[in-house]
Scaffold this motif. Structure first.
Motif: not given
Length: 455
Positions: A428-448, A419-426
């Motif tokens: 964030k927890l791995k990064a040391g953030l709260a599972a429901d955390f979000w901030d405009p300064e947060l950035t994402l990058a993706r790769y294959g 589930d994408p929501r669970q994937f994202m929450a986990q």
């Protein structure tokens, strides 16, 4: 260098190494070729080169037949054979061509390719020597096989004496051609060892040939010089080597006190899929070698490929009984791929803080997985809902960054967090953030990734 008279080199070993009667020789070859197992379907292109043994047919004929039988499908394609074998009777400096116009066997004459020989004539390592060819069996014994499986072809016979692998490779490069040209290297393997030792020695030699490791000596193969030259050229042309048969005279003629080893190998250009398979195999071997070295275990040969020396980013994951045992990797390419895989494998085994260092007893039951990362691309999103809507489950690896916090999940993580929501929450927890955390300064990058796992 002068060449091309209207003389024919007569068969010198007909009646000794193989039957001297055309009728008996034809029957013998049909039986040898007919007894080979049917070729497996392959995604690879037809062979560009082969290695075949050159003893008497009673000894090495069954092994040679395994590499010649598949060539029957190319009988209308191959029009030139470049045939190299070691000199056994007459010493020569370089690679010797004869001055004759054809070679004869009981099955008929094979014309020499004057135009091709003229192309290599300017090379300083190429010389003319009829004496080197007059009684040489290493080339002659290959001809009846070729005459049987092919329709019409011309011949470039090269008796190889004192030469370097690079000098041999230069000649092969000059004559490489396209699908119409087949390169045949004539060589036996170990000589006169007891059966058990010969099996061990020849198995090791075969591993080096398949790995395109051009460092064979003449105790491993009497044709080591032309074999090494082919291995150098095969690397440059991206050929894949396959072992088709490996036996010795103890297997075919009965006496196991002092045997001679024989191997049959084919070298083929690989398809894109097969190329990736070959790279994955090389990376898995590199990873396991890095771990095994910690315990003083001997490394396995790694097939050389250009990608191994190019910059690359990888993750190495270790599992035991299906459970994670270590995972370390690089998100950006900053060192040669082979080095990156080896360093990450070592770190996953011995420096992943979540686990105790891997023990030697665990190693045989530990499976290695290597992931090759594509360059990460920025993944700009308006908000978390936008990110969740655009993520591609099972495809995207994701890097999350916020200030000094950073974490990634490989695409493999989708297998347990679908589930994408669970994937994202986990993540964030791995990064040391709260599972429901979000901030405009947060950035994402993706790769294959492309991934390979030991079975």
């Amino acid at each position: 260098m002068t060449h091309s008279t209207d003389t024919v080199r007569p068969a010198a070993v007909a009646g000794t190494f193989y039957p001297g009667s055309a009728v008996v020789l034809t029957r013998t070859l049909r039986q040898l070729l007919g007894d080979t197992p049917p070729a497996q379907e392959s995604r690879e292109r037809p062979p560009k080169a082969i290695i075949a043994p050159h003893a008497g047919y009673v000894y090495s004929g069954p092994i040679a037949a395994t590499v010649y039988a598949p060539l029957h499908a190319l009988r209308a394609t191959i029009r030139r054979v470049v045939l190299l074998g070691p000199t056994h009777r007459v010493a020569v400096n370089g690679l010797a061509v004869p001055s004759v116009s054809a070679f004869a066997t009981p099955l008929g004459e094979v014309p020499l390719d004057a135009e091709a020989i003229a192309r290599i004539a300017p090379l300083p390592q190429v010389v003319v020597s009829d004496a080197a060819h007059a009684m040489e069996h290493s080339l002659e014994v290959q001809l009846p096989f070729l005459q049987t499986v092919l329709e019409r072809f011309t011949l470039v016979p090269l008796a190889v004496g004192k030469a370097s692998p690079s000098e041999v490779a230069e000649v092969l490069e000059t004559l490489w051609g396209s699908d119409e040209t087949l390169i045949v290297i004539s060589s036996d393997l170990s000589h006169y060892l007891p059966y058990p030792r010969a099996c061990e020695t020849d198995t090791d030699t075969a591993r080096h040939i398949v790995a395109l490791d051009a460092k064979l000596d003449h105790q491993q193969a009497c044709g080591a010089t032309p074999v090494n030259g082919l291995l150098l050229a095969a690397r440059r042309h991206g050929l894949r080597a396959r072992l088709l048969d490996l036996r010795n005279s103890g297997d075919t003629a009965g006496d196991k006190s002092r045997v001679v080893g024989y191997g049959a190998f084919s070298f083929t250009p690989v398809s894109a899929d097969a190329h990736w398979d070959l790279l994955g195999s090389a990376l898995l071997v590199s990873a396991r070698n890095a771990i095994a070295a910690k315990f003083g275990l001997s490394p396995q040969p790694v097939t050389p490929m250009p990608e191994l020396s190019a910059l690359g980013a990888s993750f190495v994951t270790l599992t035991r009984n299906g459970q994670l045992r270590g995972c370390i990797g690089s998100l950006e390419a900053h060192r040669p791929l082979a080095t990156d895989v080896a360093e990450n494998a070592f770190a996953a085994a011995f420096h992943d803080r979540r686990f105790a260092p891997l023990s030697e007893q665990e190693l045989p039951r530990t499976r290695v997985e290597v992931s090759l990362l594509s360059p990460a691309e920025a993944f700009p999103v308006r908000n978390e809902e936008d990110a969740l809507a655009r993520l591609r489950p099972g495809i995207d690896g994701l890097i999350l960054s916020y200030g000094r916090r950073r974490a990634t999940f490989l695409p493999q993580v989708w297998e347990s967090l679908a589930d994408p929501r669970q994937f994202m929450a986990q993540l964030k927890l791995k990064a040391g953030l709260a599972a429901d955390f979000w901030d405009p300064e947060l950035t994402l990058a993706r790769y294959g990734v492309r991934k390979w796992k030991e079975t």
